[in-house]
Design a protein around this motif. Structure first.
Motif, mmCIF file in Angstrom:
data_model
loop_
_atom_site.group_PDB
_atom_site.id
_atom_site.type_symbol
_atom_site.label_atom_id
_atom_site.label_comp_id
_atom_site.label_asym_id
_atom_site.label_seq_id
_atom_site.Cartn_x
_atom_site.Cartn_y
_atom_site.Cartn_z
ATOM 1 N N ILE A 5 0.852 -1.189 0.000
ATOM 2 C CA ILE A 5 0.000 0.000 0.000
ATOM 3 C C ILE A 5 0.890 1.242 0.000
ATOM 4 N N ALA A 7 2.067 5.040 0.467
ATOM 5 C CA ALA A 7 1.674 6.056 1.443
ATOM 6 C C ALA A 7 1.871 7.452 0.883
ATOM 7 N N HIS A 49 -2.817 4.797 1.133
ATOM 8 C CA HIS A 49 -2.763 5.202 2.533
ATOM 9 C C HIS A 49 -2.387 6.684 2.594
ATOM 10 N N GLN A 79 -7.570 4.938 2.418
ATOM 11 C CA GLN A 79 -7.690 4.983 3.872
ATOM 12 C C GLN A 79 -6.935 6.207 4.361
ATOM 13 N N VAL A 166 -3.346 -0.845 11.900
ATOM 14 C CA VAL A 166 -2.114 -0.444 11.230
ATOM 15 C C VAL A 166 -1.071 -0.245 12.329
ATOM 16 N N THR A 197 -1.897 -4.484 9.352
ATOM 17 C CA THR A 197 -1.145 -3.899 8.258
ATOM 18 C C THR A 197 0.157 -3.372 8.843
ATOM 19 N N SER A 199 3.751 -1.360 9.022
ATOM 20 C CA SER A 199 4.204 -0.061 8.530
ATOM 21 C C SER A 199 5.515 0.312 9.203
ATOM 22 N N ILE A 223 2.463 -1.067 4.407
ATOM 23 C CA ILE A 223 2.506 0.304 3.890
ATOM 24 C C ILE A 223 3.953 0.657 3.564
#
Length: 264
Positions: A5, A7, A49, A79, A166, A197, A199, A223
């Motif tokens: 994902i 960012a 993201h 999101q 997250v 998720t 990150s 992410i």
């Protein structure tokens, strides 16, 4: 493969990255967030993201127009986190076209609000962001400690109906030094139903492979920010990164958009 994902962190209306969450160590990458979002979509992003860094710290945000522009421009779920402190904030974000909101500080300071949010908006729309340093959840845009253990917070959120977290290791964020695999494994082992998720820290393809090994711990997505902006992945050469000012940003990939499980 865990879903990657991209960012977009917004500060002052521009796309930036912070180093270990420090607002004093900021790198500006692009001035046009909507164009940046379109580029990630052309490169086959399936979820985006977005973080409003100004709002996360409690400042007045100049980024809401850009966020609305991103949701209007894309055909994939967005999101968004940063400054979501109340049910009204959640509703306002959803009305901007955000698919799901990420709640951080309020999850620590007002846990009952999370229960109410899940009941009112549904678990698919509510994500809790746990940003930790040395295992302690940080709040107010990562600027303050909370005294709350990250894993204990995750367990509480699971009991309140949260289906996704997250989890960011602040000490790795923006460093590209590799993710804190052990931290993700520890949290994932404690949870039974809530997905994670990951990150923070991804800097190379090998880091994505290390995240891939955590599927049995409920980690199904990751992410990635700075590594994408720094063009570290060889495949980006085939994604027109070097011709980003020349490509058609309004013609998106026809590949399947997303794995529905990642939106749960």
């Amino acid at each position: 493969m865990a879903l990657v994902i991209p960012a977009i962190d917004l500060r002052g209306g521009r796309c930036v990255r912070l180093h270990q969450g420090s607002y004093d160590e900021e790198t500006v990458y692009f001035d046009d967030p909507v164009k940046m979002a379109k580029l990630w979509r052309v490169q086959n992003a399936r979820v985006l993201h977005v973080v409003d860094l100004d709002a996360a710290r409690g400042d007045e945000s100049p980024n809401r127009e850009a966020i609305r522009g991103i949701t209007d421009a894309l055909d994939i779920p967005v999101q968004m986190g940063g400054g979501i402190r109340s049910l009204d904030d959640i509703e306002a974000a959803l009305e901007m076209g955000v698919y799901r909101v990420i709640i951080g500080t309020a999850a620590v300071r007002n846990p009952p609000m999370i229960s109410e949010a899940v009941e009112r908006f549904g678990p698919q729309r509510i994500v809790v962001g746990i940003d930790a340093r040395d295992g302690e959840a940080r709040v107010q845009g990562w600027t303050e400690g909370s005294g709350v253990d990250a894993v204990e917070l995750a367990l509480d959120m699971q009991e309140r109906g949260v289906s996704r977290i997250v989890y960011t290791d602040i000490s790795r964020d923006g460093t590209m030094e590799g993710p804190n695999v052990q931290a993700y494994r520890t949290m994932g082992a404690a949870l039974s139903t809530t997905k994670i998720t990951a990150s923070g820290g991804v800097g190379a393809h090998k880091d994505l492979l290390s995240i891939q090994t955590l599927g049995n711990y409920g980690i199904d997505s990751v992410i990635v920010g700075k590594a994408l902006y720094e063009n570290v992945f060889p495949c980006q050469q085939f994604w027109s990164w070097n011709q980003k000012d020349e490509i058609d940003l309004d013609t998106f990939s026809t590949a399947p958009l997303h794995d529905p499980s990642v939106l749960q």
